[in-house]
Write an enzyme that holds these catalytic residues in place. Structure first.
Site: not given
Length: 468
Positions: A192, A194, A196, A214, A248
């Site tokens: 998710g 940075p 969170v 990740e 991402c």
């Protein structure tokens, strides 16, 4: 036993079962992977396609290529190598410990939590699960609530394939994740943002739980004046607008030598039409933004840039009712606009020029370490200069995204873009504790040096320090 949490019973069942699962053979683990593979390839394949189309109109080919194939490929790679990964690895033993043998044992971490995102829900839920199964862990999966149709299919799959004491999937909103994070898992794998990721890491610290994060960030793409521009444009458009930019490791922004900017824009416009037609909203190869919240975030970011003087060189159209945003290229951005400060995670590509490669490198290094850094160049010296003077989770030269698909490469970020690695053997190790094991067979030198100490023993220690 863990109490006062609605998920504690499930956690306790998996905790009680962890040694049974941890002592399974490579064959038993591969049997589980084969069940998952068949479910993806055959039993639930069409259900997955339909669910992802309902959630954000993901094209069928894109679902097969970016969701189903990577997990099946991961399973095949693990099956080929798992037996050797599970073997005890004998390592050297110092001469001072003569009479002993040393090993590394790859043992499961135990009860694991995998929290996955919405952008590639199948891939980013079941990919880490493959590694967790290979390592012999029990697992609770928590997929995103933003792709509800796909989550329902995954929940049905997991319930039909596995006993919940082994592998279970929990659906729910943010509060569900918060409750799960209160439990003392042995490892947490989170994919998710940075922001969170920091919350997950803080929760994990309460139990000293190890984490794999990740994350993401703004992945730069450098194009120098030696690059094959036509191919660079084709590949960047593929990397950026697959999944409507909700990736991402998508190119977040382009840093281009100022002498080739105009040609890049012209080629970009022409290639967009080739890939997605004159109107991408009619294309069956282009998906939608996942929901209205993210759609509004992107529209606001684009309008913010335009209000500060940014130029929309291509695209810029959108339709709220369909959460559609056209593939968009933007230039002349100020550094204080949202598009240059935050990860875009959508189909907007800022383009920024540079005069010297030093200038481009300095700009990258002024920001957080990216998850991916891309370089388009035919000049080996300039390519190496960028690699040697920047830091990133991974880099791809003259293409993008492909580094993700090579199981022989570790995938993951660095600092703000992530902690830990995944895929292949790296993913297996992430869910594994490398346990040291030393077996003593005969009386060793150390046994001769126990108290009471005397001059002879001192001489033995002196010789050991000098020669061994």
């Amino acid at each position: 036993m863990i109490e006062n949490n609605k998920y504690s019973e499930l956690f306790n069942k998996q905790k009680a079962n962890q040694f049974h699962i941890g002592n399974t053979s490579s064959k038993q683990r591969i049997d589980k992977l084969n069940k998952l593979k068949k479910a993806l390839e055959v039993t639930y394949k069409q259900d997955i396609r339909e669910a992802l189309f309902k959630d954000f109109k993901k094209p069928q080919l894109e679902t097969d290529l970016t969701e189903i194939y990577p997990v099946i490929d991961e399973i095949n790679f693990v099956k080929q190598n798992l037996k050797s990964w599970l073997k005890r690895e004998q390592v050297g033993t110092p001469l001072a410990m003569l009479g002993s043998t040393s090993y590394i044992v790859n043992e499961p971490k135990g009860v694991c939590l995998i929290i996955s995102p919405w952008n590639y829900p199948i891939n980013l839920t079941f990919g880490p699960l493959v590694s967790a199964i290979a390592a012999g862990n029990t697992v609770i999966l928590k997929p995103s609530e933003m792709t509800p149709n796909t989550s329902k299919v995954m929940a049905r799959m997991v319930a039909n394939l596995f006993d919940e004491n082994d592998i279970a999937l929990v659906e729910g909103e943010v509060e569900t994740s918060q409750e799960l994070l209160k439990l003392p898992f042995n490892h947490i794998f989170f994919t998710g943002s940075p922001a969170v990721g920091k919350i997950v890491m803080k929760a994990a610290s309460e139990h000293l739980t190890s984490v794999t994060l990740e994350l993401g960030g703004k992945s730069p793409t450098i194009i120098d004046d030696s690059a094959h521009l036509e191919k660079a444009v084709q590949k960047i458009i593929f990397g950026k607008f697959t999944n409507a930019g909700q990736t991402c490791i998508a190119p977040d922004y382009v840093l281009i030598n100022e002498t080739i900017k105009d040609e890049f824009i012209t080629r970009f416009k022409n290639q967009i039409i080739k890939d997605y037609s004159e109107n991408a909203s009619d294309s069956e190869s282009y998906c939608r933004i996942v929901n209205k919240k993210h759609f509004k975030r992107l529209v606001d970011a684009l309008e913010d840039a335009k209000s500060k003087g940014a130029v929309v060189d291509s695209g810029g159209n959108f339709n709220e009712s369909d959460t559609y945003m056209e593939p968009t290229l933007v230039s002349n951005l100020t550094e204080d606009c949202t598009l240059m400060k935050e990860e875009i995670f959508g189909p907007i590509l800022p383009i920024k020029t540079y005069k010297t490669l030093n200038e481009a490198v300095d700009y990258i290094n002024s920001n957080e370490k990216p998850l991916a850094l891309y370089i388009y160049s035919k000049n080996k010296k300039q390519t190496n200069f960028v690699i040697n003077n920047t830091r990133a989770g991974g880099t791809c030269v003259n293409h993008n995204l492909l580094q993700y698909l090579n199981h022989n490469l570790p995938f993951g970020g660095s600092n703000n873009s992530g902690i830990g690695k995944s895929h292949g053997h790296f993913g297996f190790l992430e869910f594994t504790n490398q346990r040291s094991l030393l077996k003593q067979h005969t009386i060793g030198a150390v046994d001769l040096l126990k108290p009471p100490y005397n001059n002879w023993k001192q001489k033995m220690v002196d010789l050991t320090i000098k020669w061994f």
